[in-house]
Write a protein that holds these residues in place. Structure first.
Motif, PDB file in Angstrom:
ATOM      1  N   LYS A 126       0.799  -1.265  -0.101  1.00 44.39           N
ATOM      2  CA  LYS A 126       0.094   0.073   0.121  1.00 44.39           C
ATOM      3  C   LYS A 126       0.883   0.948   0.038  1.00 44.39           C
ATOM      4  O   LYS A 126       1.946   0.992   0.309  1.00 44.39           O
ATOM      5  CB  LYS A 126      -0.809  -0.056   1.401  1.00 44.39           C
ATOM      6  N   LYS A 134      -8.250  17.724  -2.143  1.00 43.09           N
ATOM      7  CA  LYS A 134      -9.583  18.466  -2.182  1.00 43.09           C
ATOM      8  C   LYS A 134      -9.129  20.097  -2.493  1.00 43.09           C
ATOM      9  O   LYS A 134      -8.166  20.611  -1.849  1.00 43.09           O
ATOM     10  CB  LYS A 134     -10.280  18.536  -0.801  1.00 43.09           C
ATOM     11  N   ASP A 166      -6.741   4.510  -4.514  1.00 44.97           N
ATOM     12  CA  ASP A 166      -7.578   4.424  -3.353  1.00 44.97           C
ATOM     13  C   ASP A 166      -8.104   5.729  -2.997  1.00 44.97           C
ATOM     14  O   ASP A 166      -8.509   6.519  -3.965  1.00 44.97           O
ATOM     15  CB  ASP A 166      -6.658   3.743  -2.145  1.00 44.97           C
ATOM     16  N   THR A 210     -14.873  -2.617  -7.286  1.00 42.91           N
ATOM     17  CA  THR A 210     -14.744  -2.954  -5.819  1.00 42.91           C
ATOM     18  C   THR A 210     -16.331  -2.939  -5.253  1.00 42.91           C
ATOM     19  O   THR A 210     -16.935  -3.703  -4.320  1.00 42.91           O
ATOM     20  CB  THR A 210     -14.106  -1.791  -5.073  1.00 42.91           C
ATOM     21  N   LYS A 282     -20.273  13.874  -7.965  1.00 43.77           N
ATOM     22  CA  LYS A 282     -19.101  13.449  -7.313  1.00 43.77           C
ATOM     23  C   LYS A 282     -18.164  12.985  -8.343  1.00 43.77           C
ATOM     24  O   LYS A 282     -16.860  13.577  -8.522  1.00 43.77           O
ATOM     25  CB  LYS A 282     -19.434  12.209  -6.715  1.00 43.77           C
ATOM     26  N   GLY A 348     -17.149  -1.963   2.466  1.00 48.13           N
ATOM     27  CA  GLY A 348     -16.707  -1.807   1.369  1.00 48.13           C
ATOM     28  C   GLY A 348     -15.473  -0.967   1.694  1.00 48.13           C
ATOM     29  O   GLY A 348     -14.170  -1.131   0.944  1.00 48.13           O
ATOM     30  N   ALA A 349     -15.225  -0.229   2.621  1.00 50.92           N
ATOM     31  CA  ALA A 349     -14.064   0.350   3.127  1.00 50.92           C
ATOM     32  C   ALA A 349     -13.209  -0.533   3.772  1.00 50.92           C
ATOM     33  O   ALA A 349     -13.585  -1.697   4.099  1.00 50.92           O
ATOM     34  CB  ALA A 349     -14.503   1.683   3.921  1.00 50.92           C
ATOM     35  N   ASN A 350     -11.939  -0.222   3.978  1.00 53.99           N
ATOM     36  CA  ASN A 350     -10.906  -1.059   4.932  1.00 53.99           C
ATOM     37  C   ASN A 350     -10.858  -0.604   6.267  1.00 53.99           C
ATOM     38  O   ASN A 350     -11.099   0.443   6.655  1.00 53.99           O
ATOM     39  CB  ASN A 350      -9.391  -0.804   4.350  1.00 53.99           C
ATOM     40  N   ASN A 375     -14.446  -6.735  -0.052  1.00 53.95           N
ATOM     41  CA  ASN A 375     -14.077  -5.505  -0.928  1.00 53.95           C
ATOM     42  C   ASN A 375     -12.845  -5.927  -1.697  1.00 53.95           C
ATOM     43  O   ASN A 375     -12.201  -5.015  -2.512  1.00 53.95           O
ATOM     44  CB  ASN A 375     -13.751  -4.112  -0.250  1.00 53.95           C
ATOM     45  N   GLY A 378     -11.982  -5.290  -5.912  1.00 49.81           N
ATOM     46  CA  GLY A 378     -11.099  -4.134  -6.798  1.00 49.81           C
ATOM     47  C   GLY A 378      -9.714  -4.605  -7.004  1.00 49.81           C
ATOM     48  O   GLY A 378      -9.342  -4.674  -8.156  1.00 49.81           O
TER      49      GLY A 378
HETATM   50  P1  NDP Z   1     -12.988   7.954  -2.920  1.00 47.18           P
HETATM   51  O1  NDP Z   1     -11.733   8.971  -2.687  1.00 47.18           O
HETATM   52  O2  NDP Z   1     -13.306   7.620  -4.495  1.00 47.18           O
HETATM   53  O3  NDP Z   1     -14.153   8.239  -1.824  1.00 47.18           O
HETATM   54  C1  NDP Z   1     -13.949   8.387  -0.422  1.00 47.18           C
HETATM   55  C2  NDP Z   1     -15.373   8.533   0.042  1.00 47.18           C
HETATM   56  O4  NDP Z   1     -15.278   8.404   1.413  1.00 47.18           O
HETATM   57  C3  NDP Z   1     -16.050  10.094  -0.347  1.00 47.18           C
HETATM   58  O5  NDP Z   1     -17.250  10.250  -0.367  1.00 47.18           O
HETATM   59  C4  NDP Z   1     -15.106  10.754   0.924  1.00 47.18           C
HETATM   60  O6  NDP Z   1     -15.852  11.936   1.279  1.00 47.18           O
HETATM   61  C5  NDP Z   1     -15.335   9.491   2.097  1.00 47.18           C
HETATM   62  N1  NDP Z   1     -14.348   9.958   2.963  1.00 47.18           N
HETATM   63  C6  NDP Z   1     -13.032   9.813   3.016  1.00 47.18           C
HETATM   64  N2  NDP Z   1     -12.485  10.081   4.083  1.00 47.18           N
HETATM   65  C7  NDP Z   1     -13.362  10.210   5.036  1.00 47.18           C
HETATM   66  C8  NDP Z   1     -13.267  10.459   6.317  1.00 47.18           C
HETATM   67  N3  NDP Z   1     -12.168  10.670   7.025  1.00 47.18           N
HETATM   68  N4  NDP Z   1     -14.560  10.831   6.928  1.00 47.18           N
HETATM   69  C9  NDP Z   1     -15.600  10.685   6.190  1.00 47.18           C
HETATM   70  N5  NDP Z   1     -15.693  10.498   4.849  1.00 47.18           N
HETATM   71  C10 NDP Z   1     -14.687  10.299   4.425  1.00 47.18           C
HETATM   72  O7  NDP Z   1     -12.471   6.434  -2.447  1.00 47.18           O
HETATM   73  P2  NDP Z   1     -12.561   5.023  -2.760  1.00 47.18           P
HETATM   74  O8  NDP Z   1     -14.284   4.840  -2.849  1.00 47.18           O
HETATM   75  O9  NDP Z   1     -11.823   4.405  -3.571  1.00 47.18           O
HETATM   76  O10 NDP Z   1     -12.462   4.281  -1.327  1.00 47.18           O
HETATM   77  C11 NDP Z   1     -13.198   4.170  -0.117  1.00 47.18           C
HETATM   78  C12 NDP Z   1     -13.054   3.067   0.815  1.00 47.18           C
HETATM   79  O11 NDP Z   1     -12.787   1.913   0.027  1.00 47.18           O
HETATM   80  C13 NDP Z   1     -11.579   3.222   1.481  1.00 47.18           C
HETATM   81  O12 NDP Z   1     -11.568   2.717   2.768  1.00 47.18           O
HETATM   82  C14 NDP Z   1     -10.614   2.359   0.549  1.00 47.18           C
HETATM   83  O13 NDP Z   1      -9.550   2.042   1.156  1.00 47.18           O
HETATM   84  C15 NDP Z   1     -11.600   1.282   0.491  1.00 47.18           C
HETATM   85  N6  NDP Z   1     -11.269   0.563  -1.031  1.00 47.18           N
HETATM   86  C16 NDP Z   1     -11.218   0.780  -1.911  1.00 47.18           C
HETATM   87  C17 NDP Z   1     -10.829   0.090  -3.291  1.00 47.18           C
HETATM   88  C18 NDP Z   1     -10.998   0.769  -4.809  1.00 47.18           C
HETATM   89  O14 NDP Z   1     -10.754  -0.056  -5.662  1.00 47.18           O
HETATM   90  N7  NDP Z   1     -11.057   2.021  -4.819  1.00 47.18           N
HETATM   91  C19 NDP Z   1     -10.673  -1.078  -2.992  1.00 47.18           C
HETATM   92  C20 NDP Z   1     -11.021  -1.658  -1.862  1.00 47.18           C
HETATM   93  C21 NDP Z   1     -10.868  -0.893  -0.692  1.00 47.18           C
HETATM   94  P3  NDP Z   1     -14.941  13.211   1.067  1.00 47.18           P
HETATM   95  O15 NDP Z   1     -15.044  13.679  -0.566  1.00 47.18           O
HETATM   96  O16 NDP Z   1     -15.882  14.456   1.729  1.00 47.18           O
HETATM   97  O17 NDP Z   1     -13.716  13.136   1.560  1.00 47.18           O
END
Ligand code: NDP
Length: 450
Positions: A126, A134, A166, A210, A282, A348-350, A375, A378
């Motif tokens: 990782k 942002k 990620d 994912t 988004k 879905g998140a880690n 998840n 992905g």
């Molecule tokens: P994105 O950057 O596309 O989206 C992240 C989303 O989560 C946004 O809506 C963001 O809101 C919100 N978010 C992020 N940080 C925070 C926080 N501290 N508090 C509240 N909301 C938060 O990321 P992904 O969709 O790719 O990833 C989401 C999760 O999935 C992560 O945990 C990632 O590790 C996991 N994951 C992703 C994979 C992938 O293929 N992309 C594969 C496997 C797991 P805002 O825009 O306001 O920050």
């Protein structure tokens, strides 16, 4: 817990005292392994666990870049190459101001087991940076990515380490990173990064993988327990890549997604969210989720309050999909969700759920689809992208999606069979850890003390 596991955990806590997320991830895994460890004394003789919790390599580096006001900014970059015993290191890059060594190590550690569960030849890694995308212009993002790659390129390669996206790293960032890699190396090494654009070596269905994979896993888990998605109310934390495509597949299976969020708050639309509007906000405009109300004034926006349960979890749902970030659901939130009648949670998140919240769900018969398994679609599809790059060929969307579905079914089967073998009931958290560990430990034992 066995004495050996206790000793290793104590040493991890002592050596990594400032790394609470990493300790949490190790704690969760080691706690599931008691029976397996006790059956194999050679693990202790050959210090297998001590080697498993120590990354093969940690790389940190300076990332200087110039902002639009000609001011030099400096961020910190990371790549953790945790375990390469079953294939090249593989795992995403996260760009978020919260990134630190602990978060990088927990993500890389979990990636080892996740990648093993896919059945594909990929090791665990990782990386990322504390850079905050942002509010940055496109040119700032590009200059940052180029500077990040100036250093990262020394440490990656299609047979060595293959990063992907990620949080904060999507198709735009992968494009800039790939361009800089190609320029420096003077070679077209398509398989060095995954999540690429379709015009230059990306795979169809990677963007969706994912989220779709999470719902394929959820479907299998519900089916095994005589349930299904049809007619269920779903809430989703996050509105990024994983959240959007989980929502899409859940809607396709007849569920009603009523709430999604970003870090500021959530929207609640009781007649069902219009996902095309979320995609516009988004994926195209990169705006805040509350913009949804402009075109859907009947919906509600609930703002997050610091230190309080994230707004999205205050809404009643049958199925809850945390798709944002780690430790989003603590014990208090888990109690609220159970009180509101949740039947299944799909990570879905880690590591979105704290250990006490996981235990609370399990004690209250909530079906929990654990991140490492649920998840994994992905990274599995990233491995399919690598295969296509090696073949210099590409499969259709349907072919990739079919393979993804097959992989997710197999992952669920291996969680289910392992749960049966170890008398774990529906504790798929523990069974996923055991199934992943069995493959990794066997590869590590075969390769000697390295
Ligand atoms: P994105 O950057 O596309 O989206 C992240 C989303 O989560 C946004 O809506 C963001 O809101 C919100 N978010 C992020 N940080 C925070 C926080 N501290 N508090 C509240 N909301 C938060 O990321 P992904 O969709 O790719 O990833 C989401 C999760 O999935 C992560 O945990 C990632 O590790 C996991 N994951 C992703 C994979 C992938 O293929 N992309 C594969 C496997 C797991 P805002 O825009 O306001 O920050």
């Amino acid at each position: 817990m066995s004495k050996y596991i206790n000793e290793v955990l104590a040493s991890v806590k002592e050596k990594n005292a400032n790394e609470k997320e990493f300790i949490q991830a190790v704690d969760e895994v080691l706690n599931s392994l008691k029976t397996v460890i006790e059956k194999n004394p050679s693990f202790e003789e050959l210090s297998l666990l001590e080697r498993l919790v120590e990354p093969e390599r940690i790389i940190t580096f300076r990332v200087p870049w110039i902002d639009d006001n000609n001011k030099v900014q400096v961020n910190r970059g990371y790549r953790i190459q945790f375990n390469g015993s079953i294939g090249p290191f593989k795992g995403g890059l996260r760009f978020h101001p919260s990134v630190n060594q602990s978060i990088m190590k927990f993500l890389a550690f979990e990636q080892i087991f996740k990648n093993a569960l896919t059945g594909l030849p990929i090791g665990g890694g990782k990386g990322g940076s504390d850079f905050d995308p942002k509010g940055k212009s496109d040119m700032e993002i590009m200059r940052f990515c180029q500077s990040f790659m100036n250093e990262l390129q020394r440490h990656i390669g299609h047979d060595l380490d293959v990063p992907a996206g990620d949080i904060g790293v999507g198709a735009r960032e992968i494009g800039y990173l790939f361009g800089q890699y190609r320029k420096i190396k003077n070679t077209y090494e398509a398989g060095v990064l995954t999540g690429k654009g379709l015009d230059y070596g990306g795979s169809l269905a990677r963007k969706e993988a994912t989220g779709f994979g999470l719902i394929y896993f959820m479907r299998e888990m519900l089916k095994e327990n005589n349930l299904d998605l049809h007619g269920k109310t779903v809430t989703i934390s996050g509105s990024g890549n994983v959240a959007i495509y989980a929502a899409q597949k859940a809607i396709e299976y007849g569920a009603k997604v009523v709430a999604m969020s970003d870090s500021n708050g959530c929207i609640y639309d009781d007649i069902g969210i219009d996902l095309s509007e979320i995609k516009r906000i988004k994926e195209v405009e990169r705006l805040r989720i509350k913009e949804y109300l402009n075109n859907y004034p009947h919906a509600k926006y609930i703002e997050n309050k610091k230190g309080k349960t994230p707004a999205v979890y205050t809404i009643k749902a049958d199925i809850v999909l945390p798709c944002a970030t780690q430790n989003d659901i603590n014990l208090e939130t888990a109690k609220l969700l159970v009180k509101n009648g949740v039947i299944a949670v799909g990570e879905g998140a880690n590591m979105p759920t704290t250990i006490d919240a996981i235990n609370y769900f399990l004690e209250n018969n909530v079906l929990l689809a654990p991140a490492k398994a649920a998840n994994a679609g992905g990274v599995a599809t990233s491995a399919l992208e690598m295969s296509q790059n090696s073949m210099r060929y590409s499969w259709s969307f349907e072919e990739v999606d079919k393979k993804l579905e097959g992989i997710m079914k197999n992952i669920f089967k291996s969680c289910k069979d392992t749960a049966k073998e170890y008398n774990l009931g529906t504790n798929y958290v523990a069974s996923a850890n055991i199934a992943g560990f069995k493959k990794i430990s066997s590869a590590m034992m075969a390769q000697g003390v390295i």
